[in-house]
Scaffold this motif. Structure first.
Motif, mmCIF file in Angstrom:
data_model
loop_
_atom_site.group_PDB
_atom_site.id
_atom_site.type_symbol
_atom_site.label_atom_id
_atom_site.label_comp_id
_atom_site.label_asym_id
_atom_site.label_seq_id
_atom_site.Cartn_x
_atom_site.Cartn_y
_atom_site.Cartn_z
ATOM 1 N N HIS A 84 7.672 4.846 1.918
ATOM 2 C CA HIS A 84 8.284 4.421 0.665
ATOM 3 C C HIS A 84 9.666 5.054 0.526
ATOM 4 O O HIS A 84 9.904 6.190 0.981
ATOM 5 C CB HIS A 84 7.406 4.814 -0.522
ATOM 6 C CG HIS A 84 7.769 4.078 -1.780
ATOM 7 N ND1 HIS A 84 8.820 4.462 -2.594
ATOM 8 C CD2 HIS A 84 7.222 2.972 -2.361
ATOM 9 C CE1 HIS A 84 8.904 3.622 -3.614
ATOM 10 N NE2 HIS A 84 7.951 2.704 -3.493
ATOM 11 N N LEU A 85 10.590 4.338 -0.104
ATOM 12 C CA LEU A 85 11.964 4.803 -0.253
ATOM 13 C C LEU A 85 12.028 6.165 -0.946
ATOM 14 O O LEU A 85 12.763 7.061 -0.506
ATOM 15 C CB LEU A 85 12.778 3.764 -1.041
ATOM 16 C CG LEU A 85 14.263 4.096 -1.221
ATOM 17 C CD1 LEU A 85 15.009 3.893 0.087
ATOM 18 C CD2 LEU A 85 14.884 3.227 -2.318
ATOM 19 N N GLN A 86 11.258 6.332 -2.022
ATOM 20 C CA GLN A 86 11.307 7.604 -2.760
ATOM 21 C C GLN A 86 10.784 8.764 -1.921
ATOM 22 O O GLN A 86 11.311 9.883 -1.987
ATOM 23 C CB GLN A 86 10.508 7.480 -4.061
ATOM 24 C CG GLN A 86 11.128 6.530 -5.071
ATOM 25 C CD GLN A 86 10.346 6.470 -6.381
ATOM 26 O OE1 GLN A 86 9.569 7.376 -6.701
ATOM 27 N NE2 GLN A 86 10.551 5.411 -7.141
ATOM 28 N N ASP B 122 0.820 -1.218 0.000
ATOM 29 C CA ASP B 122 0.000 0.000 0.000
ATOM 30 C C ASP B 122 0.846 1.256 0.000
ATOM 31 O O ASP B 122 0.328 2.357 -0.219
ATOM 32 C CB ASP B 122 -0.929 0.009 1.230
ATOM 33 C CG ASP B 122 -2.017 -1.061 1.132
ATOM 34 O OD1 ASP B 122 -2.314 -1.499 0.009
ATOM 35 O OD2 ASP B 122 -2.561 -1.464 2.184
ATOM 36 N N LEU B 123 2.148 1.099 0.289
ATOM 37 C CA LEU B 123 3.052 2.243 0.229
ATOM 38 C C LEU B 123 3.357 2.547 -1.239
ATOM 39 O O LEU B 123 4.000 1.761 -1.926
ATOM 40 C CB LEU B 123 4.348 1.954 0.988
ATOM 41 C CG LEU B 123 4.250 1.768 2.510
ATOM 42 C CD1 LEU B 123 5.609 1.419 3.085
ATOM 43 C CD2 LEU B 123 3.692 3.019 3.182
ATOM 44 N N LYS B 124 2.889 3.693 -1.717
ATOM 45 C CA LYS B 124 3.088 4.099 -3.111
ATOM 46 C C LYS B 124 3.960 5.349 -3.143
ATOM 47 O O LYS B 124 3.778 6.262 -2.321
ATOM 48 C CB LYS B 124 1.754 4.412 -3.782
ATOM 49 C CG LYS B 124 0.718 3.295 -3.690
ATOM 50 C CD LYS B 124 1.098 2.087 -4.534
ATOM 51 C CE LYS B 124 -0.019 1.038 -4.499
ATOM 52 N NZ LYS B 124 0.335 -0.185 -5.239
ATOM 53 N N PRO B 125 4.906 5.416 -4.096
ATOM 54 C CA PRO B 125 5.760 6.609 -4.177
ATOM 55 C C PRO B 125 4.934 7.850 -4.493
ATOM 56 O O PRO B 125 4.069 7.834 -5.374
ATOM 57 C CB PRO B 125 6.734 6.263 -5.300
ATOM 58 C CG PRO B 125 6.074 5.186 -6.094
ATOM 59 C CD PRO B 125 5.234 4.427 -5.128
ATOM 60 N N PHE C 290 2.872 9.488 0.023
ATOM 61 C CA PHE C 290 3.260 9.743 1.408
ATOM 62 C C PHE C 290 2.375 8.971 2.399
ATOM 63 O O PHE C 290 1.757 9.540 3.296
ATOM 64 C CB PHE C 290 3.230 11.242 1.711
ATOM 65 C CG PHE C 290 4.295 12.013 0.970
ATOM 66 C CD1 PHE C 290 5.589 12.070 1.452
ATOM 67 C CD2 PHE C 290 4.003 12.639 -0.238
ATOM 68 C CE1 PHE C 290 6.584 12.757 0.756
ATOM 69 C CE2 PHE C 290 4.982 13.322 -0.940
ATOM 70 C CZ PHE C 290 6.286 13.378 -0.446
ATOM 71 N N GLY C 291 2.341 7.647 2.175
ATOM 72 C CA GLY C 291 1.701 6.760 3.131
ATOM 73 C C GLY C 291 2.706 6.299 4.166
ATOM 74 O O GLY C 291 3.923 6.339 3.941
ATOM 75 N N ILE C 292 2.235 5.851 5.316
ATOM 76 C CA ILE C 292 3.118 5.417 6.397
ATOM 77 C C ILE C 292 2.499 4.218 7.107
ATOM 78 O O ILE C 292 1.281 4.148 7.289
ATOM 79 C CB ILE C 292 3.387 6.569 7.396
ATOM 80 C CG1 ILE C 292 4.484 6.184 8.389
ATOM 81 C CG2 ILE C 292 2.113 6.994 8.115
ATOM 82 C CD1 ILE C 292 4.987 7.358 9.211
ATOM 83 N N ILE C 293 3.344 3.245 7.452
ATOM 84 C CA ILE C 293 2.925 2.056 8.213
ATOM 85 C C ILE C 293 3.585 2.136 9.582
ATOM 86 O O ILE C 293 4.803 2.300 9.684
ATOM 87 C CB ILE C 293 3.327 0.766 7.472
ATOM 88 C CG1 ILE C 293 2.582 0.655 6.139
ATOM 89 C CG2 ILE C 293 3.026 -0.461 8.337
ATOM 90 C CD1 ILE C 293 2.994 -0.541 5.293
ATOM 91 N N LEU C 294 2.784 1.998 10.621
ATOM 92 C CA LEU C 294 3.273 2.160 11.995
ATOM 93 C C LEU C 294 3.281 0.833 12.746
ATOM 94 O O LEU C 294 2.475 -0.061 12.466
ATOM 95 C CB LEU C 294 2.387 3.153 12.765
ATOM 96 C CG LEU C 294 2.194 4.542 12.160
ATOM 97 C CD1 LEU C 294 1.214 5.337 13.016
ATOM 98 C CD2 LEU C 294 3.514 5.271 12.041
#
Length: 414
Positions: free
Chosen positions: A207-209, A139-142, A145-149
């Motif tokens: 995401h890395l980007q 679900d993390l897409k470049p 700006f999503g975040i997993i906690l």
């Protein structure tokens, strides 16, 4: 036909008219050895289970080996990853960005490690997918700006998937008012629970980007994470890569970054082995008492055997057989019971919990809902062998005393 020493020694293990008390002490000694051996096998199996569970949870989030550059920046990560994958022990790799930040949701603020990842590559080096409680790693897409906690971090911030929060990073903007921290709003897309408080309460994935943009890294990353075919070869692979990689890099494997966890478990395991071995030693003292009383009770028998031509060594062997029988039978019962309990703890523990009316291992405290157990047959062999050795050593002094009995003195008042 059985040898004389074995035949007489086994005969002495049975209770006769005058020595029921000696037989009772023998049973107590046998029970003590069995209890000690059983406790040793069960406790060491549980320690092995905890160690394996701890390792699995740590490596479900951390990598087997990490390669980073000077200043925590790696410009040519693709080249480094290609060089590392030439090593036969390296299965896969993935780039990452590490940074510290503050996460805020209204008045609630928490510090966290922010890790930038490539979801597709990260799944090849860590087992995040197995720990996801809400959402997915993909679900993390470049650019979104999503975040997993971590679960504890999400609870502390009181956020759920779909909620917004603010990330503040120390890499600030220079303004007329001074250096201001960079602020960016993120959307919670998932929550994971690895079962390790260190990660669940202080790790966030983006995401890395997005991490590169936020930290102004360009195309640089913090380093590369590697997964190995055999995790216990990590120290050897680290040395091999240190010699083959061209450039100045820092290499860290899981045995270095989490050494304290496993060193503590290993020390506890050794101490538990020594402490519980004392149970077997106490039971061995009972064997000494049993044989000393048996020698006193059988003085006339020993004298008759000596007058019939039995050598001192044969008399000594008779009582060694008697003591060894107690040790062998006690160890056999203990090994059988210990192996059975170690292999069936998941069935036995719930029964004990129902009888006691309490939860022995609450999941919200220990992060486990059942007692882990891993039986190591080499340890079972070691425990059985040490118990037998202690039992045999306990027979030497009483048996030696029996061999020194003077027939004339023993039969004087018969």
């Amino acid at each position: 036909m059985l040898p004389l020493e074995l035949l007489v020694g086994l005969r002495y293990t049975h209770a006769k008219r005058r020595n029921h008390f000696i037989s009772f002490i023998s049973v107590v000694s046998m029970g003590g050895i069995a209890l000690g051996v059983m406790a040793l096998i069960v406790v060491l199996s549980v320690m092995n289970g905890f160690q394996e569970e701890l390792r699995a949870r740590i490596l479900g989030v951390a990598a087997h080996l990490e390669i980073s550059g000077p200043g925590d920046r790696l410009a040519d990560w693709r080249s480094v990853l290609a060089q590392a994958q030439r090593n036969k022990d390296v299965v896969s790799g993935a780039p990452y960005v590490n940074a510290q930040g503050m996460l805020a949701n209204g008045d609630m603020v928490r510090g966290a490690i922010i890790r930038g990842i490539v979801p597709g590559m990260e799944n090849a080096v860590a087992d995040f997918s197995r720990h996801m409680k809400a959402g997915r790693l993909t679900d993390l897409k470049p650019g979104e700006f999503g975040i997993i906690l971590g679960g504890e971090l999400a609870r502390a911030l009181n956020v759920f998937p779909g909620d917004k929060l603010v990330l503040l990073t120390p890499q600030g903007n220079i303004t007329p008012a001074g250096v201001m921290p960079r602020v960016k709003q993120f959307t919670v897309t998932g929550i994971f629970e690895a079962g390790m408080f260190e990660y669940d309460s202080g790790l966030a994935l983006i995401h890395l980007q997005d991490a590169q943009k936020l930290l102004r890294l360009g195309q640089d990353v913090s380093g590369v994470r590697l997964k190995l075919d055999e995790l216990f070869r990590a120290p050897f692979v680290t040395r091999e890569l240190a010699q083959t990689l061209t450039g100045d890099y820092y290499l860290t494997d899981w045995t270095q970054s989490h050494a304290n966890f496993f060193r503590a478990v290993a020390i506890e395991k050794r101490m538990m082995f020594l402490i519980l071995l004392l149970i077997v030693a106490v039971a061995a003292f009972n064997i000494v008492s049993t044989l000393v009383m048996a020698v006193t009770d059988k003085q006339s028998d020993i004298a008759i055997l000596r007058t019939l031509g039995a050598r001192p060594g044969s008399v000594m062997a008779i009582f060694i057989v008697q003591g060894a029988f107690i040790g062998v039978l006690g160890a056999a019962i203990g090994v059988t019971g210990g192996v059975f309990l170690a292999l069936n703890l998941e069935t036995v523990v719930p029964i004990i919990e129902r009888m006691a009316g309490m939860d022995l291992f609450p999941a919200d405290v220990y992060y486990i809902n059942e007692l882990p157990s891993k039986l190591d047959w080499s340890e079972v062999t070691l425990i059985g062998g040490v118990s037998l050795l202690i039992s045999l050593l306990a027979t030497l002094y009483p048996s030696w005393r029996a061999s020194r009995i003077n027939p004339a003195e023993a039969l004087r008042y018969e």
